[in-house]
Design a protein around this motif. Structure first.
Motif, PDB file in Angstrom:
ATOM      1  N   PRO A 105       0.796  -1.240   0.000  1.00 60.25           N
ATOM      2  CA  PRO A 105       0.000   0.000   0.000  1.00 60.25           C
ATOM      3  C   PRO A 105       0.824   1.283   0.000  1.00 60.25           C
ATOM      4  N   VAL A 106       0.363   2.255  -0.784  1.00 58.51           N
ATOM      5  CA  VAL A 106       0.852   3.631  -0.751  1.00 58.51           C
ATOM      6  C   VAL A 106      -0.379   4.532  -0.731  1.00 58.51           C
ATOM      7  N   ASP A 107      -0.222   5.771  -0.252  1.00 57.10           N
ATOM      8  CA  ASP A 107      -1.370   6.670  -0.253  1.00 57.10           C
ATOM      9  C   ASP A 107      -1.519   7.335  -1.623  1.00 57.10           C
ATOM     10  N   GLN A 108      -2.476   8.251  -1.727  1.00 51.95           N
ATOM     11  CA  GLN A 108      -2.782   8.846  -3.029  1.00 51.95           C
ATOM     12  C   GLN A 108      -1.647   9.695  -3.585  1.00 51.95           C
ATOM     13  N   ASP A 109      -0.690  10.077  -2.724  1.00 51.34           N
ATOM     14  CA  ASP A 109       0.452  10.869  -3.183  1.00 51.34           C
ATOM     15  C   ASP A 109       1.728  10.036  -3.294  1.00 51.34           C
ATOM     16  N   ASN A 124       3.102   8.013  -1.043  1.00 53.79           N
ATOM     17  CA  ASN A 124       3.879   7.872   0.190  1.00 53.79           C
ATOM     18  C   ASN A 124       3.750   6.454   0.751  1.00 53.79           C
ATOM     19  N   PHE A 150      -1.007   4.242  12.527  1.00 54.50           N
ATOM     20  CA  PHE A 150      -1.549   5.186  11.562  1.00 54.50           C
ATOM     21  C   PHE A 150      -0.506   6.275  11.308  1.00 54.50           C
ATOM     22  N   THR A 151      -0.195   6.489  10.054  1.00 48.02           N
ATOM     23  CA  THR A 151       0.802   7.492   9.664  1.00 48.02           C
ATOM     24  C   THR A 151       0.219   8.344   8.552  1.00 48.02           C
ATOM     25  N   ALA A 152       0.214   9.653   8.740  1.00 47.48           N
ATOM     26  CA  ALA A 152      -0.331  10.569   7.739  1.00 47.48           C
ATOM     27  C   ALA A 152       0.782  11.432   7.163  1.00 47.48           C
ATOM     28  N   LYS A 191       4.990  14.102  -1.133  1.00 49.23           N
ATOM     29  CA  LYS A 191       4.756  13.149  -2.214  1.00 49.23           C
ATOM     30  C   LYS A 191       5.961  12.219  -2.348  1.00 49.23           C
TER      31      LYS A 191
END
Length: 333
Positions: A274-278, A280, A288-290, A295
């Motif tokens: 998994p990677v986030d929408q940017d 990362n 949980f890491t935000a 990017k």
């Protein structure tokens, strides 16, 4: 009748993969790849070509190699335990002394990720055939980007024109544009006797000192005092860049030396990590890491260190590792 041996070189710390990779657990033994390590994957994909296995490593990682081999159910192999690192030319020479002159050696590092498919099988089979004809074969990987972290091979068909050091970005772009430059994979194939003959020709001191250390070894364990007499030199400098017997196999298989977090990132993304929408990514942490305003950033978490880096700056992690060495930090152990 000659035999074919897989020689796996297990040295290296993997400084650009700190803090995951440490002296006590180098990157080639990290079980990051679907519960396998790079060391284990290298052995698996070469078993079909080999009649035997030669493991060349140092005294510090011997127990890690043994543990991995036990996991794979491999009990019969030749082991060479270096007392001190002397680079790749002596390491390969030890393996060559272990077997008969006509035997073929397929030499691979333990820390590369390679897609074991028909392209890989074809390249190795082709290299073995060329080696049987008396050539020293290197594998050149077709480049997919202007990479500054790899050495290059300039080629004309199977003939090597030159070896090039890691280039700057502009030079790497030029290599890619010219189309006859390949990434130097660090994989080789040759008859043991042919390699030793060329090593003796171009680096007689390395040959003699390596031979002495090997002959005086006990159950594959090399003596430290004799090992210190061996000049430390890479196989590229000692033989590959000087021999007239060099051929290159254009390897169309997917390859990475897993030498940076960028390579790990790309492999993980292709594997569905998994990677986030940017873009990362978090490695080693379930919390949980935000990422805000960032990017292509990689967050690496271990029990005693955290590394945050941009994907594009992956090569610079080596500088952090060097800083920790200079400070005699326990964080590299």
């Amino acid at each position: 009748m000659s035999a074919t041996y897989h020689v796996i070189l297990t040295g290296g710390v993997g400084s650009r993969l700190w803090p995951l990779s440490r002296k006590s657990q180098p990157k080639q033994y990290l079980e990051l790849f679907k519960n396998d390590s790079l060391f284990e994957l290298a052995i698996k994909r070469n078993q079909k070509f080999s009649d035997g296995l030669i493991v060349v490593g140092n005294k510090d990682n011997r127990s890690l190699s043994i543990s991995s081999l036990n996991k794979l159910g491999i009990n019969s192999y030749h082991e060479i335990v270096e007392a001190t690192p002397r680079n790749t030319a002596p390491a390969i020479a030890f393996a060559a002394f272990q077997v008969k002159p006509e035997d073929i050696l397929v030499v691979t590092p333990a820390d590369h990720i390679i897609k074991a498919d028909k392209n890989y099988d074809h390249a190795v089979s082709k290299a073995i055939k060329l080696a049987q004809e008396g050539n020293i074969v290197t594998f050149g990987v077709t480049p997919t980007r202007p990479e500054t972290g790899y050495g290059y091979i300039e080629s004309e068909g199977q003939n090597v024109v030159s070896f090039r050091e890691k280039p700057n970005l502009e030079t790497a772009k030029d290599f890619l544009h010219k189309g006859n430059f390949l990434w130097n994979s660090g994989m080789f194939c040759f008859k043991a006797g042919v390699f030793l003959s060329e090593l003796e020709k171009y680096e007689p001191k390395v040959f003699r000192a390596s031979k002495e250390a090997f002959e005086q070894s006990e159950e594959g364990r090399l003596d430290e005092a004799l090992s210190m007499e061996i000049p430390s030199i890479s196989v590229d400098y000692a033989v590959m860049e000087r021999s007239e017997l060099i051929k290159v196999v254009n390897a169309d298989f997917e390859w990475s030396d897993m030498g940076s977090f960028e390579a790990v990132y790309d492999y993980f993304v292709e594997s569905g990590y998994p990677v986030d929408q940017d873009g990362n990514m978090v490695i080693g942490c379930d919390k949980f890491t935000a990422f805000v305003g960032l990017k292509n950033t990689i967050f690496v978490n271990t029990n005693d260190a955290i590394l945050v880096l941009s994907k594009e700056a992956s090569q610079d992690v080596k500088g952090v590792y060097q800083q920790l060495i200079d400070e005699n930090s326990p964080l590299i152990q």
